[in-house]
Write a protein that holds these residues in place. Sequence first.
Motif, PDB file in Angstrom:
ATOM      1  N   ASN A 194     -14.654 -40.543-108.827  1.00  0.00           N
ATOM      2  CA  ASN A 194     -14.089 -39.506-109.689  1.00  0.00           C
ATOM      3  C   ASN A 194     -15.148 -38.844-110.559  1.00  0.00           C
ATOM      4  N   ARG A 195     -16.294 -39.485-110.678  1.00  0.00           N
ATOM      5  CA  ARG A 195     -17.382 -38.916-111.481  1.00  0.00           C
ATOM      6  C   ARG A 195     -18.291 -38.013-110.648  1.00  0.00           C
ATOM      7  N   MET A 196     -18.105 -37.980-109.346  1.00  0.00           N
ATOM      8  CA  MET A 196     -19.051 -37.290-108.468  1.00  0.00           C
ATOM      9  C   MET A 196     -18.460 -36.058-107.788  1.00  0.00           C
ATOM     10  N   LEU A 197     -19.199 -34.964-107.859  1.00  0.00           N
ATOM     11  CA  LEU A 197     -18.927 -33.777-107.061  1.00  0.00           C
ATOM     12  C   LEU A 197     -19.974 -33.757-105.963  1.00  0.00           C
ATOM     13  N   VAL A 198     -19.552 -33.742-104.700  1.00  0.00           N
ATOM     14  CA  VAL A 198     -20.471 -33.819-103.564  1.00  0.00           C
ATOM     15  C   VAL A 198     -20.492 -32.473-102.853  1.00  0.00           C
ATOM     16  N   GLN A 199     -21.694 -31.962-102.596  1.00  0.00           N
ATOM     17  CA  GLN A 199     -21.798 -30.662-101.935  1.00  0.00           C
ATOM     18  C   GLN A 199     -23.092 -30.562-101.143  1.00  0.00           C
ATOM     19  N   GLY A 200     -23.094 -29.641-100.187  1.00  0.00           N
ATOM     20  CA  GLY A 200     -24.304 -29.326 -99.431  1.00  0.00           C
ATOM     21  C   GLY A 200     -24.552 -27.840 -99.523  1.00  0.00           C
ATOM     22  N   VAL A 201     -25.812 -27.439 -99.623  1.00  0.00           N
ATOM     23  CA  VAL A 201     -26.129 -26.011 -99.725  1.00  0.00           C
ATOM     24  C   VAL A 201     -27.065 -25.559 -98.601  1.00  0.00           C
ATOM     25  N   GLY A 202     -27.238 -26.405 -97.581  1.00  0.00           N
ATOM     26  CA  GLY A 202     -28.083 -26.024 -96.455  1.00  0.00           C
ATOM     27  C   GLY A 202     -29.499 -25.717 -96.898  1.00  0.00           C
ATOM     28  N   PHE A 203     -30.015 -24.554 -96.440  1.00  0.00           N
ATOM     29  CA  PHE A 203     -31.389 -24.175 -96.805  1.00  0.00           C
ATOM     30  C   PHE A 203     -31.418 -23.053 -97.840  1.00  0.00           C
ATOM     31  N   ASP A 204     -30.313 -22.852 -98.559  1.00  0.00           N
ATOM     32  CA  ASP A 204     -30.207 -21.724 -99.492  1.00  0.00           C
ATOM     33  C   ASP A 204     -30.901 -21.923-100.835  1.00  0.00           C
ATOM     34  N   GLN A 205     -31.322 -23.130-101.153  1.00  0.00           N
ATOM     35  CA  GLN A 205     -31.973 -23.369-102.453  1.00  0.00           C
ATOM     36  C   GLN A 205     -33.309 -24.095-102.264  1.00  0.00           C
ATOM     37  N   PRO A 206     -34.275 -23.457-101.601  1.00  0.00           N
ATOM     38  CA  PRO A 206     -35.570 -24.107-101.368  1.00  0.00           C
ATOM     39  C   PRO A 206     -36.361 -24.233-102.669  1.00  0.00           C
ATOM     40  N   ILE A 207     -37.216 -25.242-102.745  1.00  0.00           N
ATOM     41  CA  ILE A 207     -38.117 -25.409-103.880  1.00  0.00           C
ATOM     42  C   ILE A 207     -39.573 -25.224-103.449  1.00  0.00           C
ATOM     43  N   ALA A 208     -39.771 -24.930-102.160  1.00  0.00           N
ATOM     44  CA  ALA A 208     -41.117 -24.723-101.618  1.00  0.00           C
ATOM     45  C   ALA A 208     -41.021 -23.755-100.443  1.00  0.00           C
ATOM     46  N   ASP A 209     -42.172 -23.349 -99.937  1.00  0.00           N
ATOM     47  CA  ASP A 209     -42.241 -22.390 -98.843  1.00  0.00           C
ATOM     48  C   ASP A 209     -41.902 -23.062 -97.522  1.00  0.00           C
ATOM     49  N   ASN A 210     -40.862 -22.582 -96.860  1.00  0.00           N
ATOM     50  CA  ASN A 210     -40.475 -23.125 -95.559  1.00  0.00           C
ATOM     51  C   ASN A 210     -41.461 -22.752 -94.448  1.00  0.00           C
ATOM     52  N   GLY A 211     -42.474 -21.949 -94.789  1.00  0.00           N
ATOM     53  CA  GLY A 211     -43.456 -21.552 -93.791  1.00  0.00           C
ATOM     54  C   GLY A 211     -44.505 -22.612 -93.504  1.00  0.00           C
ATOM     55  N   SER A 212     -44.514 -23.680 -94.283  1.00  0.00           N
ATOM     56  CA  SER A 212     -45.488 -24.757 -94.056  1.00  0.00           C
ATOM     57  C   SER A 212     -44.765 -26.081 -93.882  1.00  0.00           C
ATOM     58  N   ALA A 213     -45.443 -27.026 -93.202  1.00  0.00           N
ATOM     59  CA  ALA A 213     -44.845 -28.340 -92.989  1.00  0.00           C
ATOM     60  C   ALA A 213     -44.605 -29.052 -94.322  1.00  0.00           C
ATOM     61  N   GLU A 214     -45.551 -28.873 -95.254  1.00  0.00           N
ATOM     62  CA  GLU A 214     -45.410 -29.509 -96.566  1.00  0.00           C
ATOM     63  C   GLU A 214     -44.216 -28.925 -97.326  1.00  0.00           C
ATOM     64  N   GLY A 215     -44.068 -27.613 -97.226  1.00  0.00           N
ATOM     65  CA  GLY A 215     -42.952 -26.956 -97.905  1.00  0.00           C
ATOM     66  C   GLY A 215     -41.613 -27.382 -97.337  1.00  0.00           C
ATOM     67  N   ARG A 216     -41.528 -27.457 -96.019  1.00  0.00           N
ATOM     68  CA  ARG A 216     -40.277 -27.880 -95.389  1.00  0.00           C
ATOM     69  C   ARG A 216     -39.934 -29.317 -95.780  1.00  0.00           C
TER      70      ARG A 216
END
Length: 216
Positions: A179-201
């Motif tokens: 009851n304390r948890m909201l569970v969700q998935g956002v796919g790849f819509d909220q990246p924190i790094a560049d998906n153009g590199s292996a490190e970013g992915r």
Amino acid sequence: MLKRSHTFLAVAVSTVTLAACTTNPYTGEQQASKAATYGLGAAAVCGLVGAIDSKKHARNAALGCGIVGAGVGAYMDAQEAKLRTQLEGTGVRVVREGDNIRLVMPGNITFETDSYNLRGSFYPVLNSVGEVLAKYADTTMRVTGHTDSTGSRQYNQTLSERRAQSVADYLATRQVSRNRMLVQGVGFDQPIADNGSAEGRAANRRVELYILPNSL
């Protein structure tokens, strides 16, 4: 009467200021608690109520408001310190954002590649997280799954949801109420790094646990 109200305001603010000082658990130095900004603001605003309305209930409300403002921050301070101690060296990042705490769980330590099954080696880490969350029960949580941009949008959306659910399901076995948890998935819509590199992915593949205090 107005002078008396001003005196009360000064006392209330001084009280909260003293309460806002805390000892850094890592350096041993005295520092302003995360509660200071919120506690002092609450005391000042509510103290003005006492200055305008000198009735006993107004003065009590002002003092109570200062205590509540300090209490939320102090509660989260203690929880943050416990999480940092428990999670040191695990690869999980503990990020403080105001009165909220964010745990960033990298995909390379939480799941096998292209899977939502938890790694066996990650169970002890989640055990530590669950222990703290169960103790500090006056919070709610948002468990969010994230992926990199490899593959279709629908595939990544489903994978992110399942990974978040896997973390939430395990925490539930550690006495953390669903009851304390909201569970969700956002796919790849909220990246924190560049998906153009292996490190970013690799950085983008993660589960984040956002811990928010309940209203006191």
